[in-house]
Design an enzyme around this catalytic site. Sequence first.
Site, PDB file in Angstrom:
ATOM      1  N   HIS A 162      -3.413   7.457   2.341  1.00 17.66           N
ATOM      2  CA  HIS A 162      -3.847   6.125   1.922  1.00 17.66           C
ATOM      3  C   HIS A 162      -5.187   5.820   2.595  1.00 17.66           C
ATOM      4  O   HIS A 162      -5.376   6.098   3.774  1.00 17.66           O
ATOM      5  CB  HIS A 162      -2.783   5.099   2.335  1.00 17.66           C
ATOM      6  CG  HIS A 162      -3.215   3.681   2.134  1.00 17.66           C
ATOM      7  ND1 HIS A 162      -3.850   3.265   0.994  1.00 17.66           N
ATOM      8  CD2 HIS A 162      -3.108   2.592   2.945  1.00 17.66           C
ATOM      9  CE1 HIS A 162      -4.112   1.967   1.104  1.00 17.66           C
ATOM     10  NE2 HIS A 162      -3.685   1.552   2.278  1.00 17.66           N
ATOM     11  N   CYS A 188       0.815  -1.226   0.000  1.00 16.74           N
ATOM     12  CA  CYS A 188       0.000   0.000   0.000  1.00 16.74           C
ATOM     13  C   CYS A 188       0.842   1.267   0.000  1.00 16.74           C
ATOM     14  O   CYS A 188       0.328   2.359  -0.231  1.00 16.74           O
ATOM     15  CB  CYS A 188      -0.946   0.015   1.196  1.00 16.74           C
ATOM     16  SG  CYS A 188      -2.060  -1.374   1.234  1.00 16.74           S
ATOM     17  N   ASN A 191     -10.313   0.048   0.363  1.00 17.96           N
ATOM     18  CA  ASN A 191      -8.852   0.151   0.337  1.00 17.96           C
ATOM     19  C   ASN A 191      -8.336  -0.409  -0.990  1.00 17.96           C
ATOM     20  O   ASN A 191      -8.386  -1.620  -1.216  1.00 17.96           O
ATOM     21  CB  ASN A 191      -8.285  -0.640   1.524  1.00 17.96           C
ATOM     22  CG  ASN A 191      -6.764  -0.616   1.589  1.00 17.96           C
ATOM     23  OD1 ASN A 191      -6.098  -0.212   0.634  1.00 17.96           O
ATOM     24  ND2 ASN A 191      -6.223  -1.061   2.702  1.00 17.96           N
TER      25      ASN A 191
END
Length: 326
Positions: free
Chosen positions: A252, A113, A282
């Site tokens: 994020h 990520c 996500n």
Amino acid sequence: MTGVRIVGVGHYAPERIVDNQELETWFDTSDEWITSRTGMKRRHWTSPDEATSDLALAAARNALANANLEPGDIDAYVVATVYPDYLFPATACIVASKLGAVDKAAFDIEIACSGFIYGLTVTSSLVRAGVYKRVMLIGAETLSKLVNKEDRGTAILFGDGAGAVILEASEQDSFLAAELGSDGSKPELLRVAAGGSRRPVDHAALDEGADRIYMEGREVFKFAVTKMIAATDAALAKAGLAKSDVDFLIPHQANKRIIDAAMKYLDIPAERCVVNIHEYGNTSAASIPIALSEAVRAGRVKPGDVIVFVGFGGGLSWGAVVWKWA
Ligand code: UT7
């Protein structure tokens, strides 16, 4: 050394929407639990015939149109992804080829990520050092294909999508500072255990879910809040800026509660933080460039704005980049 700026943004998400109500039919969960614990309402999932490069390609085309550039105008293509089309070749090679960009440099970055944050640092450096005039950085993921659909703790979290930015050499310099970090001492906190050289896939020998995402959510949550704040602090210090100088936070999108903690720390009001987690869930390395593309296209980001991009994820890894929008 020259400067670098972003001259085009684009994003793409698959058509199919999986909302919390649909997930209620899969296992014991509720819209109320998912919304209050994560801020997620929906996520976009690919169809079986769509791979990561297909999403990346659509975002790349959007960014090229936004910048009014042709594929051949870009010197290097970089894809940040944790789930490439193949173990090799690099997904970036496939994207560049499908765009019709012939003989251009292309490579992938895999740092889960944190991929866009690391990627932005690497690609900005290539431009600032004068190696390339223009570089396209794409964050693209299809984690719906990698989640364990029987694990309610992770299956609700991840969505698919892609976001792209085009970096160009410039007299002004948007890149003010970066802080990157990693701690690989506990890979088991967030990983896919099988499928790499440590444990090649032999389905007959695999325990349940070993080739799917596994995460110790509570541990990763604590790490995420701590590192997001620490990385932001360190990057701002390197840039010689204070928290009060930050106009925009583009984090994020892993959990709304993590984002809220960072906003509170930075004292950033909601309208100065880009949050789209309710729509996409996500999307790993794609989440920051999708959020940036949406914010720029909506006219929210203005020249001169100081933006903090901050991310974290598998590795464990983390990073923040301070960027002055031009
Ligand atoms: O992008 C990569 C980085 N990823 C992250 O940063 C994610 C970080 N972690 C998180 O966002 C959160 O830890 C989660 C959203 C994954 C979980 O939220 P939590 O508040 O930490 O919940 P928990 O794991 O502590 O679980 C609390 C309870 C448990 O039940 P018991 O043991 O208290 O009876 C879980 O079994 O919630 C249960 N639970 C669920 N209940 C309904 C876990 N998932 C679900 C679910 N629906 N989907």
